[in-house]
Design a protein around this motif. Structure first.
Motif, PDB file in Angstrom:
ATOM      1  N   UNK A 116       0.748  -1.122  -0.084  1.00 27.86           N
ATOM      2  CA  UNK A 116      -0.103  -0.005   0.038  1.00 27.86           C
ATOM      3  C   UNK A 116       0.818   1.131  -0.148  1.00 27.86           C
ATOM      4  N   UNK A 117       1.979   1.354   0.708  1.00 26.72           N
ATOM      5  CA  UNK A 117       2.920   2.594   0.790  1.00 26.72           C
ATOM      6  C   UNK A 117       3.458   2.876  -0.610  1.00 26.72           C
ATOM      7  N   UNK A 118       3.933   1.571  -1.240  1.00 27.31           N
ATOM      8  CA  UNK A 118       4.636   1.672  -2.523  1.00 27.31           C
ATOM      9  C   UNK A 118       3.851   2.143  -3.610  1.00 27.31           C
ATOM     10  N   UNK A 119       2.624   1.858  -3.549  1.00 25.41           N
ATOM     11  CA  UNK A 119       1.550   2.128  -4.660  1.00 25.41           C
ATOM     12  C   UNK A 119       1.081   3.354  -4.399  1.00 25.41           C
ATOM     13  N   UNK A 120       1.137   3.919  -2.976  1.00 27.01           N
ATOM     14  CA  UNK A 120       0.702   5.120  -2.873  1.00 27.01           C
ATOM     15  C   UNK A 120       1.803   6.087  -3.152  1.00 27.01           C
ATOM     16  N   UNK A 121       2.788   5.986  -2.947  1.00 28.66           N
ATOM     17  CA  UNK A 121       4.099   6.684  -3.674  1.00 28.66           C
ATOM     18  C   UNK A 121       3.865   6.728  -4.999  1.00 28.66           C
ATOM     19  N   UNK A 122       3.726   5.981  -5.657  1.00 31.44           N
ATOM     20  CA  UNK A 122       3.582   6.029  -7.023  1.00 31.44           C
ATOM     21  C   UNK A 122       2.526   7.038  -7.365  1.00 31.44           C
ATOM     22  N   UNK A 123       1.167   6.668  -6.611  1.00 30.67           N
ATOM     23  CA  UNK A 123      -0.139   7.501  -6.962  1.00 30.67           C
ATOM     24  C   UNK A 123       0.331   9.023  -6.786  1.00 30.67           C
ATOM     25  N   UNK A 124       0.874   9.029  -5.639  1.00 24.32           N
ATOM     26  CA  UNK A 124       1.063  10.704  -5.302  1.00 24.32           C
ATOM     27  C   UNK A 124       1.993  11.513  -6.391  1.00 24.32           C
ATOM     28  N   UNK A 125       3.110  10.578  -6.987  1.00 20.71           N
ATOM     29  CA  UNK A 125       3.941  11.302  -7.836  1.00 20.71           C
ATOM     30  C   UNK A 125       3.354  11.360  -9.265  1.00 20.71           C
ATOM     31  N   UNK A 126       2.197  10.513  -9.388  1.00 20.97           N
ATOM     32  CA  UNK A 126       1.195  10.788 -10.717  1.00 20.97           C
ATOM     33  C   UNK A 126       0.503  11.827 -10.620  1.00 20.97           C
ATOM     34  N   UNK A 127      -0.047  12.044  -9.383  1.00 23.09           N
ATOM     35  CA  UNK A 127      -1.010  12.903  -9.098  1.00 23.09           C
ATOM     36  C   UNK A 127      -0.138  14.434  -9.167  1.00 23.09           C
ATOM     37  N   UNK A 128       0.837  14.467  -8.653  1.00 15.48           N
ATOM     38  CA  UNK A 128       1.654  15.808  -8.557  1.00 15.48           C
ATOM     39  C   UNK A 128       2.183  15.979  -9.910  1.00 15.48           C
ATOM     40  N   UNK A 129       2.397  14.788 -10.801  1.00 13.23           N
ATOM     41  CA  UNK A 129       2.821  15.361 -12.146  1.00 13.23           C
ATOM     42  C   UNK A 129       1.783  15.992 -13.095  1.00 13.23           C
ATOM     43  N   UNK A 130       0.342  15.284 -12.695  1.00 10.47           N
ATOM     44  CA  UNK A 130      -0.788  15.872 -13.455  1.00 10.47           C
ATOM     45  C   UNK A 130      -1.184  17.171 -13.037  1.00 10.47           C
ATOM     46  N   UNK A 131      -0.995  17.573 -11.658  1.00 12.23           N
ATOM     47  CA  UNK A 131      -1.222  18.793 -11.186  1.00 12.23           C
ATOM     48  C   UNK A 131      -0.231  19.871 -11.871  1.00 12.23           C
ATOM     49  N   UNK A 132       1.061  19.347 -11.861  1.00 12.06           N
ATOM     50  CA  UNK A 132       2.067  20.342 -12.536  1.00 12.06           C
ATOM     51  C   UNK A 132       1.786  20.599 -13.912  1.00 12.06           C
ATOM     52  N   UNK A 133       1.319  19.758 -14.747  1.00 12.55           N
ATOM     53  CA  UNK A 133       0.781  19.699 -16.072  1.00 12.55           C
ATOM     54  C   UNK A 133      -0.103  20.902 -16.197  1.00 12.55           C
ATOM     55  N   UNK A 134      -1.259  20.544 -15.305  1.00 11.46           N
ATOM     56  CA  UNK A 134      -2.390  21.574 -15.403  1.00 11.46           C
ATOM     57  C   UNK A 134      -1.870  22.958 -15.249  1.00 11.46           C
ATOM     58  N   UNK A 135      -1.102  23.066 -14.104  1.00 11.22           N
ATOM     59  CA  UNK A 135      -0.740  24.428 -13.715  1.00 11.22           C
ATOM     60  C   UNK A 135       0.268  25.005 -14.715  1.00 11.22           C
TER      61      UNK A 135
END
Length: 296
Positions: free
Chosen positions: A132-151
Motif C-alpha cells: 500500500x505504501x509503495x503504490x501510494x507513493x506511485x499514486x502521489x507522484x502521478x497526481x503531482x505530475x498531472x497537477x503540475x501539467x495542469x498548472x
C-alpha cells in the motif's frame, strides 16, 4: 437522466451514511488516534481546494503525513475515500445542476467510475501495508505530475477549442473504459480530477464539462469505495469524521466566498510537498518488492 443521476447519488449517500454512522456508534470507544481539531482543519482546507478543482486526495495525504494523524499507513486509502465522501457529493449536486452535459455521457462515465471503484477498493483493502505504501507513493507522484501539467497549462491545451457537451460512438466507449480505470485507481489514492480532465479534453469535450463529470464520478464511486473500507475497518474513524465535518464547511465556504481566489502559488507548494511525500512512501514500501525478488 440527470434527475436519475441525482437520485442515485442521494441513494448512495444514504447507503454510505448508514454504514458509516453504524460503524462509528459500534466502535465509539475505539475511534483510533488523531486529533479532532487538526482533522477538521484538514477537511476544511482540502475540500475547499477540491471545490476549486485542485483536488483533495493529494493535499490530504500531505497534511495527514505531516501532522502524523494516522496510526499506520495502511489506513490512508480508506481514510481518503471515507472522509471526503459527503463533501464531494455536495460538490456534485452543485456542478451537475449548473453546468450543461449530455445526460448519456454524464450518466455512463459516472456509472463506469462507480464500478471501477468497487473492484478497486476490494483489491486495495487486501494489500499488505508495504505494498500500500509503495503504490501510494506511485499514486502521489502521478497526481503531482498531472497537477503540475495542469498548472503549466499543458492539460488545458488539450481542450482548446473544444465545444462538445457529449460523447457518442467509439469516443463514448473510450470514455467509459477510461473512467472505469480512473475509478479503480482512485481507491489507491490517485485523485480522479486531473486525469479525468485530461481524458475529457482528449475526447473533445469542452473543458468546463470536466467539472460535473469528475465531481459526479467521485460522488458516485466514493460511497461505494468508502463503504467497503468501512466494512473492512481499514480507515481511521476519528480522523475521517473530523475531515468530513470540516470538509462540509470548506465546500460551503469555497462555493460562497472564495471561488475567485488565485490558488496558483498554493497549488505549486502542494505539488512540491506531494512529490516529497510520494518518494517517501516509495522508500518505505520498496521492501515489499525486494522481498518478492528474493522469493523469486
Amino acid at each position: 437522466m440527470v434527475q436519475i443521476l441525482l437520485g442515485l447519488l442521494a441513494v448512495l449517500l444514504v447507503y454510505y451514511l448508514f454504514y458509516f454512522i453504524r460503524d462509528l456508534v459500534a466502535e465509539r470507544k475505539n475511534l483510533g488516534g488523531g486529533n479532532w481539531l487538526v482533522a477538521g482543519l484538514i477537511g476544511l482546507v482540502t475540500d475547499a481546494m477540491d471545490t476549486l478543482g485542485i483536488g483533495s486526495f493529494a493535499p490530504t495525504t500531505m497534511l495527514l503525513e505531516t501532522t502524523k494523524q494516522l496510526d499506520n499507513d495502511r489506513q490512508l486509502p480508506g481514510t481518503l475515500n471515507v472522509s471526503h465522501t459527503v463533501p464531494v457529493i455536495i460538490e456534485a449536486f452543485i456542478f451537475i445542476t449548473v453546468v450543461k452535459v449530455a445526460p448519456l455521457t454524464l450518466f455512463s462515465l459516472v456509472i463506469a467510475a462507480i464500478v471501477g471503484s468497487y473492484i478497486g477498493s476490494k483489491t486495495v483493502s487486501k494489500l499488505p501495508e508495504k505494498k500500500v505504501q509503495f503504490y501510494m507513493g506511485i499514486a502521489l507522484i502521478v497526481t503531482a505530475a498531472l497537477m503540475a501539467l495542469k498548472q503549466l497549462g499543458l492539460l488545458d491545451l488539450l481542450g482548446t477549442g473544444n465545444h462538445l457537451t457529449g460523447l457518442t460512438g467509439s469516443k463514448l466507449i473510450i470514455g467509459i473504459i477510461g473512467n472505469f480505470i480512473l475509478g479503480a485507481l482512485m481507491t489507491i489514492g490517485v485523485g480522479l480530477y486531473a486525469p479525468c480532465m485530461a481524458l475529457v479534453y482528449m475526447l473533445g469535450l469542452s473543458p468546463l464539462v470536466a467539472f460535473p463529470i469528475m465531481m459526479a464520478s467521485c460522488a458516485g464511486l466514493m460511497p461505494v469505495a468508502g463503504t467497503n473500507f468501512i466494512k473492512s475497518g481499514d480507515y481511521s474513524r476519528k480522523v475521517s469524521l473530523g475531515i468530513t465535518i470540516g470538509g462540509i464547511i470548506g465546500v460551503i465556504i469555497a462555493t460562497r466566498f472564495v471561488t475567485g481566489l488565485n490558488m496558483n502559488v498554493l497549488t505549486w507548494i502542494v505539488i512540491v510537498v506531494v512529490l516529497y511525500s510520494g518518494f517517501t512512501y516509495i522508500r518505505k514500501g520498496k521492501q515489499a518488492f525486494a522481498g518478492n525478488l528474493k522469493k523469486s
